[in-house]
Design an enzyme around this catalytic site. Structure first.
Site: not given
Ligand code: NAD
Ligand code: LMR
Length: 332
Positions: A164, A192
């Site tokens: 962010d 977030h």
């Molecule tokens: P993705 O779906 O590509 O990958 C997530 C992975 O986590 C999958 O491979 C899934 O099998 C695995 N998973 C699910 N449950 C699990 C568990 N209990 N133990 C281990 N692995 C597990 O998603 P992504 O794009 O890599 O994003 C991951 C997370 O990050 C999502 O929750 C997304 O919303 C979040 N995110 C947060 C931010 C932030 O700034 N905080 C930014 C972007 C994404």
């Molecule tokens: C982001 O800020 O890009 C993610 O947290 C959005 C999401 O819901 O995975």
């Protein structure tokens, strides 16, 4: 304190290791972009059972990169194995929001994941482990993790809001026609989520106040702040997947600042300590000063006007509402 020793591998655990974010993050870590070009790394990669084949493909690619710093790779679906002696843990694995899911349903699915991972972290990780929670709802997942990992100091658990901050800096630069390194003093407060407060009231562009250059408070309130609050949703809509490259980059920035120290003030969601009237009990993004060795302090003494207070109290309220739901589910 996290003393890096290039001769001893740093044990770095990544959950969600077959996911999108990990695919961009793992090469950054293994190449030395995060912990330094001479820091050996052992990777411990956690996935759920159905994703182990995909994880194996990622591990094949890591081996095919021949990263000189990478001493060992463990692939597992067992958090007790993954978190063994972990020095740094990045938790990107979580249950995604599905269409029609209420916030409570999302919190409920994730409470069970972060409960199990909290227990495992408490049992087998280094007591000095540094954790960054990325999987959403990240601040509340950090709270649940900490609740079930009572022997890990609360300040060693954080949630990611550096993405962010990077987004806000990028937008200030774009809107004022400067490079990102000419922007300073941007902070992210709170959750977030769409309630976060991207604060530019003390931001500067080339050392001068950014606010007038951004069109003043009204334009900031109507345009800039919502842009940052909804940026994740906008990327998701455009790409069909949530931010991954920028999230991985921000995780690298977060860990680099935290572990190695940073002369600039950065934003991290950390355990609230009562600063700025945010009562203890939630993981809240504050501007922090990372002093190196894994230590940080919440920046004190920032004067907050009515404009900022309104946003900070809205995001505080949201986090305490999430806390109530999460703790009820933890007790169930
Ligand atoms: P993705 O779906 O590509 O990958 C997530 C992975 O986590 C999958 O491979 C899934 O099998 C695995 N998973 C699910 N449950 C699990 C568990 N209990 N133990 C281990 N692995 C597990 O998603 P992504 O794009 O890599 O994003 C991951 C997370 O990050 C999502 O929750 C997304 O919303 C979040 N995110 C947060 C931010 C932030 O700034 N905080 C930014 C972007 C994404
Ligand atoms: C982001 O800020 O890009 C993610 O947290 C959005 C999401 O819901 O995975």
């Amino acid at each position: 304190c996290q003393s890096l020793n290039s001769k001893t591998p740093l044990t770095v655990c990544v959950s969600g290791a077959a996911g999108q974010i990990a695919y961009s993050l793992l090469p950054l870590i293994a190449r030395g972009d995060v912990f330094g070009r001479d820091q050996l790394i052992e990777l411990r990669l956690l996935e759920i059972k159905p994703a182990l084949d995909a994880l194996h493909g990622v591990v094949m690619e890591l081996r095919d990169c021949s990263f000189p710093l990478l001493t060992a790779i463990v692939e597992t679906d067992d958090p007790m194995v993954a978190f063994q002696h972990a020095d740094v843990t990045i938790l990107a694995g979580s249950f995604p929001r599905r269409p029609g899911m209420e916030r409570r349903d999302l919190i409920a699915r994730n409470v069970s994941i972060f409960k199990a991972q909290g227990h495992a972290l408490d049992s087998v990780a280094s007591k000095n482990v540094k954790v960054v929670v990325v999987g959403n709802p990240s601040n509340t997942n950090a709270l649940v993790l900490s609740h079930f990992a009572p022997t890990i100091p609360k300040q060693n658990i954080t949630a990611l809001t550096r993405l962010d901050q990077n987004r806000a800096v990028g937008q200030v630069a774009l809107r004022t026609g400067v490079r990102v390194d000419q922007v300073d003093g941007v902070a992210i407060w709170g959750n977030h989520s769409a309630s976060q407060y991207p604060d530019v009231t003390r931001a500067t562009v080339n050392g001068e106040p950014a606010l007038p250059k951004l069109g003043g408070r009204q334009v900031v309130a109507e345009d800039f702040i919502p842009c940052i609050q909804k940026r994740g949703a906008a990327v998701l809509k455009a790409r069909g997947f949530s931010s991954a490259m920028s999230a991985a980059n921000a995780i690298g920035d977060h860990l680099k600042s935290w572990i190695l120290g940073d002369s600039k003030i950065v934003s991290m969601a950390v355990a609230s300590d009562g600063s700025y009237d945010v009562k203890r009990g939630v993981y809240f993004s504050f501007p922090v000063r990372c002093v190196g060795g894994g230590d940080y302090e919440i920046v004190q003494g920032i004067e907050m006007d009515e404009f900022s207070r309104k946003y900070v109290s809205a995001t505080t309220e949201e986090l305490f509402a999430e806390r109530i739901e999460a703790l009820e589910l933890c007790a169930a």
